[in-house]
Write a protein that holds these residues in place. Structure first.
Motif, PDB file in Angstrom:
ATOM      1  N   ARG B 342       0.840  -1.189   0.000  1.00 50.24           N
ATOM      2  CA  ARG B 342       0.000   0.000   0.000  1.00 50.24           C
ATOM      3  C   ARG B 342       0.874   1.237   0.000  1.00 50.24           C
ATOM      4  NH1 ARG B 342      -4.742   0.512   2.942  1.00 50.24           N
ATOM      5  NH2 ARG B 342      -6.151  -0.996   2.023  1.00 50.24           N
ATOM      6  N   ILE B 343       0.296   2.321  -0.447  1.00 51.91           N
ATOM      7  CA  ILE B 343       1.030   3.586  -0.363  1.00 51.91           C
ATOM      8  C   ILE B 343       0.958   4.056   1.070  1.00 51.91           C
ATOM      9  CG2 ILE B 343       1.126   5.969  -1.149  1.00 51.91           C
ATOM     10  CD1 ILE B 343       0.021   5.138  -3.766  1.00 51.91           C
ATOM     11  N   GLU B 344       2.116   4.434   1.634  1.00 49.87           N
ATOM     12  CA  GLU B 344       2.124   4.727   3.062  1.00 49.87           C
ATOM     13  C   GLU B 344       1.933   6.198   3.382  1.00 49.87           C
ATOM     14  OE1 GLU B 344       5.437   2.862   4.989  1.00 49.87           O
ATOM     15  OE2 GLU B 344       5.247   1.135   3.660  1.00 49.87           O
ATOM     16  N   SER B 345       2.384   7.067   2.482  1.00 46.17           N
ATOM     17  CA  SER B 345       2.348   8.476   2.866  1.00 46.17           C
ATOM     18  C   SER B 345       2.211   9.364   1.625  1.00 46.17           C
ATOM     19  CB  SER B 345       3.632   8.813   3.626  1.00 46.17           C
ATOM     20  OG  SER B 345       3.958  10.161   3.473  1.00 46.17           O
ATOM     21  N   PHE B 346       1.687  10.574   1.892  1.00 48.81           N
ATOM     22  CA  PHE B 346       1.608  11.563   0.819  1.00 48.81           C
ATOM     23  C   PHE B 346       2.982  11.925   0.305  1.00 48.81           C
ATOM     24  CE2 PHE B 346      -2.804  12.777   1.848  1.00 48.81           C
ATOM     25  CZ  PHE B 346      -3.264  12.960   0.561  1.00 48.81           C
ATOM     26  N   SER B 351       3.410   8.151  -4.132  1.00 54.19           N
ATOM     27  CA  SER B 351       2.270   9.046  -4.331  1.00 54.19           C
ATOM     28  C   SER B 351       2.625  10.101  -5.372  1.00 54.19           C
ATOM     29  CB  SER B 351       1.812   9.646  -3.006  1.00 54.19           C
ATOM     30  OG  SER B 351       2.465  10.853  -2.741  1.00 54.19           O
ATOM     31  N   LEU B 354       1.919   8.578  -8.589  1.00 54.00           N
ATOM     32  CA  LEU B 354       0.482   8.439  -8.776  1.00 54.00           C
ATOM     33  C   LEU B 354      -0.126   9.751  -9.278  1.00 54.00           C
ATOM     34  CD1 LEU B 354      -1.673   6.315  -8.420  1.00 54.00           C
ATOM     35  CD2 LEU B 354      -2.106   7.206  -6.135  1.00 54.00           C
ATOM     36  N   PHE B 355       0.263  10.859  -8.620  1.00 51.17           N
ATOM     37  CA  PHE B 355      -0.287  12.150  -9.035  1.00 51.17           C
ATOM     38  C   PHE B 355       0.177  12.520 -10.438  1.00 51.17           C
ATOM     39  CE2 PHE B 355      -1.137  12.577  -4.503  1.00 51.17           C
ATOM     40  CZ  PHE B 355      -2.426  13.069  -4.563  1.00 51.17           C
ATOM     41  N   VAL B 358      -2.001  10.698 -12.838  1.00 50.59           N
ATOM     42  CA  VAL B 358      -3.345  11.270 -12.975  1.00 50.59           C
ATOM     43  C   VAL B 358      -3.290  12.476 -13.906  1.00 50.59           C
ATOM     44  CG1 VAL B 358      -5.184  12.457 -11.740  1.00 50.59           C
ATOM     45  CG2 VAL B 358      -4.113  10.446 -10.734  1.00 50.59           C
ATOM     46  N   ILE B 359      -2.255  13.319 -13.715  1.00 48.09           N
ATOM     47  CA  ILE B 359      -2.196  14.539 -14.526  1.00 48.09           C
ATOM     48  C   ILE B 359      -1.983  14.204 -16.002  1.00 48.09           C
ATOM     49  CG2 ILE B 359      -0.936  16.680 -14.896  1.00 48.09           C
ATOM     50  CD1 ILE B 359      -0.418  16.678 -11.887  1.00 48.09           C
ATOM     51  N   VAL B 362      -5.247  13.118 -17.339  1.00 51.59           N
ATOM     52  CA  VAL B 362      -6.182  14.240 -17.464  1.00 51.59           C
ATOM     53  C   VAL B 362      -5.861  15.068 -18.716  1.00 51.59           C
ATOM     54  CG1 VAL B 362      -6.800  16.458 -16.462  1.00 51.59           C
ATOM     55  CG2 VAL B 362      -6.858  14.415 -15.054  1.00 51.59           C
ATOM     56  N   PHE B 365      -7.024  13.304 -21.636  1.00 49.43           N
ATOM     57  CA  PHE B 365      -8.476  13.389 -21.817  1.00 49.43           C
ATOM     58  C   PHE B 365      -8.872  14.745 -22.390  1.00 49.43           C
ATOM     59  CE2 PHE B 365     -12.716  14.623 -20.490  1.00 49.43           C
ATOM     60  CZ  PHE B 365     -13.453  13.581 -21.042  1.00 49.43           C
ATOM     61  N   PRO B 398      -2.783  25.498 -17.287  1.00 49.80           N
ATOM     62  CA  PRO B 398      -2.698  25.248 -15.835  1.00 49.80           C
ATOM     63  C   PRO B 398      -2.357  23.800 -15.482  1.00 49.80           C
ATOM     64  CG  PRO B 398      -4.927  25.929 -16.484  1.00 49.80           C
ATOM     65  CD  PRO B 398      -4.094  26.009 -17.695  1.00 49.80           C
ATOM     66  N   ILE B 399      -2.938  22.844 -16.221  1.00 49.69           N
ATOM     67  CA  ILE B 399      -2.657  21.432 -15.901  1.00 49.69           C
ATOM     68  C   ILE B 399      -1.190  21.121 -16.219  1.00 49.69           C
ATOM     69  CG2 ILE B 399      -3.492  19.071 -16.132  1.00 49.69           C
ATOM     70  CD1 ILE B 399      -6.028  20.113 -17.368  1.00 49.69           C
ATOM     71  N   ARG B 417       8.261   6.959   2.452  1.00 52.43           N
ATOM     72  CA  ARG B 417       7.929   8.142   3.258  1.00 52.43           C
ATOM     73  C   ARG B 417       9.160   9.039   3.305  1.00 52.43           C
ATOM     74  NH1 ARG B 417       4.507   8.873   7.331  1.00 52.43           N
ATOM     75  NH2 ARG B 417       3.795   6.740   7.201  1.00 52.43           N
TER      76      ARG B 417
END
Lengths: 142, 654
Positions: B342-346, B351, B354-355, B358-359, B362, B365, B398-399, B417
């Protein structure tokens, strides 16, 4: 626990981004809109002066008049079937701008005249078109 | 004779693909190795025949056999030999054959490289590759046969010739480079499907395709950059990217491919994001096919697309099949695609990845949405709405800046972490540097978006350089090496990591170039020889208009002297107005063309276009553009390619 928070953050980020894309889609920049309606000459009367639109059609033969004061300015008639609308364009004319050329113009419809600031000509058909040229001869004639 | 041989090769290959798939299915059923070998040989033969057909078409192009429609449409007797070769991908059916050709070369490499490895995956990998080949074989056999004879009731003495816009070295390289990218993603896709079917979704397939993905990505990137370079040098509208449907088509798989390259690192190291990776590679491959469809179907009007054709339904059908099969497999195998950790921390590298993913998705899209919006709006509202560059810029700026920010943050985070101390240690200097750039920009009078983008590039560049500095320093201390030796070994021992950072640096440079767009200015005017026009701090003097005749065109050359405010000569530029095929008696077949001239420096480009001429009055119609920082886009491109090569360079095995 943290994983859940991260997933929530990821989902919110995506949601925000999609909201942003939707916002821009339905509220485009008025000055310089990225989305422009492509209109047929029939519907032209319903267009307000402030809306930026696109028109497509053919340059009616013999209608091109280049301004005496400014060589970059010209007037011509844009023809779509039976209908014709006068167009004024200021700017560099594309290489293929001539009578009967197919063009797309973008701008505003003001006082029954279309004032265009963008003009594109359809690409030359030479590379997809008819193979026949003056040096071709018919099979029967051999 | 040769055209017949070409057609036969293509038909044979199509037939063999059915046989080869059949042989593999027998092998999968009874595990008799002889069927594997037979199927494998069939696959080799399909590729060999496809390659043979391509060379046969090439031969016809070179000998100018105008009895073949394709040869007559895209070459003429006068076409230089080099461009007779490049005509192979100048038109519809030739470029489909060329797609198949590249796929066949890739397939042959896979067939021989992995003949005795990945024994569980290989049969399925080959089946998927053969199916994709079969799809393109159907296209070139049934719908767009490149060998089909010229359909005319007269003898074609000479062909149409290649569009002069395409007679340019960059244009000769750009399409094949992009194709190598598009087609390259087929290999990771085939491995992904094979892994799903055999339920072997661990890190085996990921390891086998990392290099392939990187190769495809390298070519895709280089192809996109070359396309921009060509548009800038040849098309004469002063930009390098117009958000044209076909440009978008190449950009979308690049975006998801980039996301995939990042997220497979997490799967390799942590066993996470397995489902996500499967979805990403499937989307990437689908977008590659979709891109080929956009270019070839004529659905979108664009400078790139060829004449309208009936390829559309076939492509859409194929895309539907890929998506259906893919979705089914991912859902059915959901239980074995669970993450091991699992991902443990921001504040973890995971993470960050992961971000960033997502970008990327996006942005992809947003581009997809804008690209298909005209078609959607026409279907839904019955009204055609065109979507132009302002939409894409408004949405993506902006993205894109957010993505740039993550490019800086990600590598500074530790796996699992990042401690508070480490956060402070890693981020202080980059943030301070970013703030310094912000203050400098502010006092220079820079406002709006660029007031954010320049400081961000500063922050990211500092973050990357510190990574290099820190790694080198610790090596140099530990092994007592001089700085540059330490830097060299640091990079060569961790090629993919530091190669990746160099790619990031390239992206930073490109963002500097993109930001320059905000300061573009242009002026159109007419001037007589001897006149001087002032614009944007320069004086443009038209010295002469010289007519010249060359083998396939006539040209008027404008001689421009460009002076700065202190009356120092900055440069001399010679943009040309040309008319190709000027001897053609039919004026409609003559083709005017503006050959521009650019003075490029680190700070700005002076871009001159000679758009029209009036020889009687000695008047030239000129368009002048001042484009700041464009140089950085190309420089960033070189850095990006260099970095990818470092990441790709094989490590010596000990």
């Amino acid at each position: 626990m943290n994983q859940k928070k991260i997933i929530i953050a990821v989902i919110s980020l995506s949601f925000l981004s999609f909201a942003w894309i939707g916002y821009v889609t339905f509220n485009p920049d008025q000055e310089n809109p990225g989305m422009v309606r492509f209109i047929s000459l029939n519907d032209l009367s319903s267009v307000t002066e402030s809306e930026r639109i696109r028109l497509g059609g053919r340059i009616s033969a013999g209608s091109i008049q280049i301004s005496k004061q400014n060589q970059l300015e010209c007037d011509f008639g844009l023809q779509q079937g039976e209908l014709t609308v006068p167009v004024n364009f200021l700017g560099t004319r594309p290489d293929l701008f001539k009578d009967d050329a197919e063009v797309i113009v973008e701008g505003h419809y003001v006082n029954e005249k279309f004032v265009a600031d963008q003009l594109q000509t359809k690409c030359a058909s030479r590379y997809e078109g008819d193979l026949r040229d003056d040096s071709s001869y018919n099979v029967e004639s051999i | 004779m040769i055209p017949v041989l070409g057609s036969i090769s293509l038909s044979l290959a199509l037939g063999l693909s059915a046989i080869s798939i059949f042989l593999f299915s027998v092998f999968l059923k009874n595990a008799d190795y002889r069927f594997f070998i037979a199927g494998w040989r069939g696959a080799v033969a399909i590729s060999a025949l496809s390659i043979l057909a391509t060379f046969l078409l090439l031969n016809e192009l070179l000998i100018s056999n105008f009895d073949i429609s394709y040869v007559a449409h895209y070459t003429s007797i006068e076409t230089p030999t080099f461009y007779k070769i490049t005509a192979l991908w100048a038109g519809q059916s030739g470029s489909l054959l060329f797609w198949l050709f590249i796929l066949s070369v890739y397939t042959l490499i896979v067939l021989f490289q992995y003949k005795n490895s990945y024994t569980r995956l290989m049969p399925w990998v080959i089946i998927v590759l053969v199916i994709v080949q079969a799809f393109f074989l159907v296209l070139v056999n049934v719908i767009e046969n490149p060998f089909s004879p010229t359909n005319a009731d007269f003898v074609v003495v000479n062909g149409n010739g290649l569009n002069p816009l395409l007679q340019n070295l960059t244009m000769a390289i750009h399409p094949p480079t992009l194709y190598l990218g598009y087609v390259g993603f087929t290999i990771p896709f085939a491995f992904a499907i094979a892994a799903l079917i055999t339920k072997d979704t661990g890190s085996v397939w990921i390891r086998s395709i990392r290099r392939w993905t990187l190769i495809a990505w390298l070519f895709q990137s280089a192809g996109i950059i070359l396309g921009g370079w060509w548009a800038y040098q040849e098309l004469g509208w002063g930009g390098y990217w117009a958000w044209d449907p076909v440009e978008n088509a190449s950009f979308m798989p690049w975006l998801t491919g980039t996301a995939f390259l990042h997220s497979i690192i997490i799967q390799e190291k942590k066993g996470m994001l397995k489902t996500w990776n499967m979805i990403l590679i499937m989307i990437t491959f689908t977008l590659c096919i979709f891109g080929t469809f956009l270019t070839r179907s004529g659905v979108m009007s664009s400078v790139h697309s060829f004449a309208v054709s009936n390829l559309g339904p076939v492509f859409l059908g194929f895309i539907a099949i890929i998506l259906l099969v893919g979705t089914y497999l991912v859902i059915d195998r959901a239980s074995i695609l669970k993450s091991e950790k699992r991902i443990e921390s921001f504040t973890s590298r995971e993470s960050g990845f992961l971000f960033n993913n997502v970008i990327f998705v996006v942005i992809c899209f947003a581009v997809f949405w804008g690209t298909i919006f005209p078609v959607l709006s026409e279907a839904v509202q019955g009204e055609k709405i065109t979507v132009g560059a302002p939409f894409f810029n408004q949405v993506n700026v902006p993205i894109g800046l957010l993505l740039l920010l993550f490019t800086g943050i990600g590598p500074l985070l530790a796996w699992r972490r990042t401690s508070k101390e480490a956060l402070i240690r890693n981020f202080t200097i980059p943030i301070l540097f970013g703030i310094a750039v912000f203050i400098a920009c502010f006092f220079l009078g820079i406002r709006e978006t660029t007031l954010i983008s320049f400081p961000l590039t500063g922050f990211v560049a500092a973050a990357i350089l510190i990574e290099f500095h820190r790694g080198t320093q610790s090596r140099s201390k530990r092994f007592n090496e001089p700085f540059f030796t330490a830097l060299k070994t640091l990079i060569s021992r961790n090629r993919s990591r530091y190669g990746g950072y160099i790619v990031h640096l390239g992206i930073v440079f490109m963002f500097i170039g993109f930001s320059g767009h905000a300061f573009d200015s242009e002026l159109e005017f007419a001037m007589k020889t001897g006149e001087i026009k002032e614009f944007d701090g320069y004086k443009f003097e038209l010295v002469s208009i010289t007519p010249t005749e060359r083998p396939n065109h006539i040209a008027w050359i404008a001689g421009l002297n460009i002076w700065d405010q202190e009356n120092q000569l900055v440069t001399r530029l010679f943009p040309e107005k040309r008319v190709y095929f000027h001897k053609d008696p039919n004026p409609d077949k003559r083709q005017p063309h503006s050959e521009l001239d650019i003075h490029s420096t680190l700070v700005k480009d002076i871009y001159t276009i000679f758009s029209g001429v009036d020889m009687e009055q000695q008047i030239a119609y000129l368009k002048i553009m001042i484009n700041p920082l464009v140089w950085w886009v190309w420089f960033g491109g070189y850095v990006l390619i260099f970095g990818t090569m470092i990441a790709l360079w094989p490590v010596k095995e000990h």
